[in-house]
Scaffold this active site. Structure first.
Site, PDB file in Angstrom:
ATOM      1  N   PRO A 166      21.030  20.954  -9.437  1.00 56.64           N
ATOM      2  CA  PRO A 166      20.439  20.097 -10.329  1.00 56.64           C
ATOM      3  C   PRO A 166      21.090  18.541  -9.610  1.00 56.64           C
ATOM      4  CG  PRO A 166      20.946  20.984 -12.384  1.00 56.64           C
ATOM      5  CD  PRO A 166      21.141  22.099 -10.896  1.00 56.64           C
ATOM      6  N   GLU A 167      20.504  17.559  -8.951  1.00 53.07           N
ATOM      7  CA  GLU A 167      21.387  16.306  -8.652  1.00 53.07           C
ATOM      8  C   GLU A 167      21.331  15.203  -9.574  1.00 53.07           C
ATOM      9  OE1 GLU A 167      23.172  15.726  -5.777  1.00 53.07           O
ATOM     10  OE2 GLU A 167      22.731  16.802  -4.579  1.00 53.07           O
ATOM     11  N   HIS A 184      18.580  34.777 -19.760  1.00 50.41           N
ATOM     12  CA  HIS A 184      19.711  33.639 -19.470  1.00 50.41           C
ATOM     13  C   HIS A 184      19.180  32.249 -20.309  1.00 50.41           C
ATOM     14  CE1 HIS A 184      21.076  36.016 -15.751  1.00 50.41           C
ATOM     15  NE2 HIS A 184      19.770  35.669 -15.637  1.00 50.41           N
ATOM     16  N   ARG A 231      23.729  31.080 -14.172  1.00 50.87           N
ATOM     17  CA  ARG A 231      25.471  30.759 -13.498  1.00 50.87           C
ATOM     18  C   ARG A 231      26.225  30.605 -14.564  1.00 50.87           C
ATOM     19  NH1 ARG A 231      25.448  28.881  -7.365  1.00 50.87           N
ATOM     20  NH2 ARG A 231      27.519  29.627  -7.921  1.00 50.87           N
ATOM     21  N   ARG A 291      41.659   3.231   1.635  1.00 52.13           N
ATOM     22  CA  ARG A 291      41.450   4.879   1.434  1.00 52.13           C
ATOM     23  C   ARG A 291      41.438   5.566   2.328  1.00 52.13           C
ATOM     24  NH1 ARG A 291      39.699   7.793  -3.142  1.00 52.13           N
ATOM     25  NH2 ARG A 291      40.190   6.025  -5.340  1.00 52.13           N
TER      26      ARG A 291
END
Ligand code: ZN
Length: 271
Positions: free
Chosen positions: A2-3, A91, A110, A152
């Site tokens: 999931p983003e 789960h 997971r 950077r």
């Protein structure tokens, strides 16, 4: 995984059902997530009323008045509202049983997700305190990104995926936003000038906003029993398309590794 758009859609899907609801009890079936679910959590949650469900980065923050429940979906987690008598699956590790005959259930095959508790200002929690701005908030702008990337050594793609610079820009949306901005992912961040930073900020916002609006059509999945997680499929311009033709110019999409992550770009459309 999931983003940010999935997490925001999850928040919108759950908020109306949770806000104002009384928590009857919490059920922990498996405390062994990314960090252990605190043993005292069911006792802390009993009888509390949910005030709001907010999001910071990919964390969902359930304000219960006396403290905040911090939820993270990890790699494979999903949260849904179900009738309180729905039998759990293998789960289904955590339930919040509400007084109105429903429950909020965390399914996480997971077990990289998180269920934590924080008393006091939740934004000072160690997981949240050092996070950069939200990509959709106005403090994430061209001047900020320009300043944050000076000196950077990393590539621009690695920088926009760095939670200290900006939160919630995962691999998919970093690739897609860079394509729309016409910027190659491997460009040194420090070399990006202010006008190009402005375009990139705009495209990061647009890419995430479009994904959130697409996900809006999946909102009903949060309250049915079909078992579908609240993830949604989209058509990508470059992500996952190595070797295929660019949808804009037809040239083959290149695939490279940057900081262990697959990166995709078009040599014609991105400079
Ligand atoms: Zn192209």
């Amino acid at each position: 995984m999931p983003e940010l758009p999935e997490v925001e859609i999850t928040r919108r899907g759950l908020a109306e059902h949770l806000t104002g609801s009384k928590i009857e009890r919490a059920v922990v079936r498996n405390a062994d997530l990314r960090w252990p679910i605190p043993e005292r959590l069911p006792g802390l949650l009993r009888g509390q009323t949910v005030r709001s469900l907010r999001r910071r980065a990919k964390y969902l923050l359930l304000d219960c008045g006396e403290g905040t429940l911090i939820l993270h979906l990890g790699m494979s987690g999903s949260l849904r509202m179900l009738p309180a008598n729905t039998p759990p699956d293998k789960h289904d590790h955590f339930d919040l049983i509400l007084g109105n005959g429903t429950l909020m259930r965390l399914r996480d095959p997971r077990r990289f997700g998180a269920v934590l508790w924080h008393k006091g200002d939740v934004l000072t929690h160690p997981l949240l305190a050092a996070l950069g701005p939200e990509p959709l908030d106005k403090d994430f702008d061209a001047r900020y990104l320009h300043q944050a990337t000076r000196g950077r050594k990393a590539s621009i793609k690695q920088c926009i995926m760095d939670n200290h610079i900006v939160v919630g820009v995962g691999n998919i949306y970093a690739n897609e936003a860079l394509f729309h901005a016409g910027i190659r992912p491997q460009v040194a961040a420090a070399r990006l000038n202010l006008p190009r930073c402005a375009i990139l900020v705009e495209e990061i916002r647009a890419t995430l906003a479009e994904a959130i609006s697409l996900g809006g059509s999946s909102l009903r999945d949060f309250v049915d029993t079909s078992g579908k997680p609240g993830y949604f499929q989209q058509c990508y311009w470059v992500y996952g398309r190595g070797g295929e033709s660019c949808r804009r110019c037809g040239a083959p999409i290149r695939q490279i590794r940057l900081g262990q992550r697959s990166s995709f770009y078009c040599r014609n459309c991105q400079k």
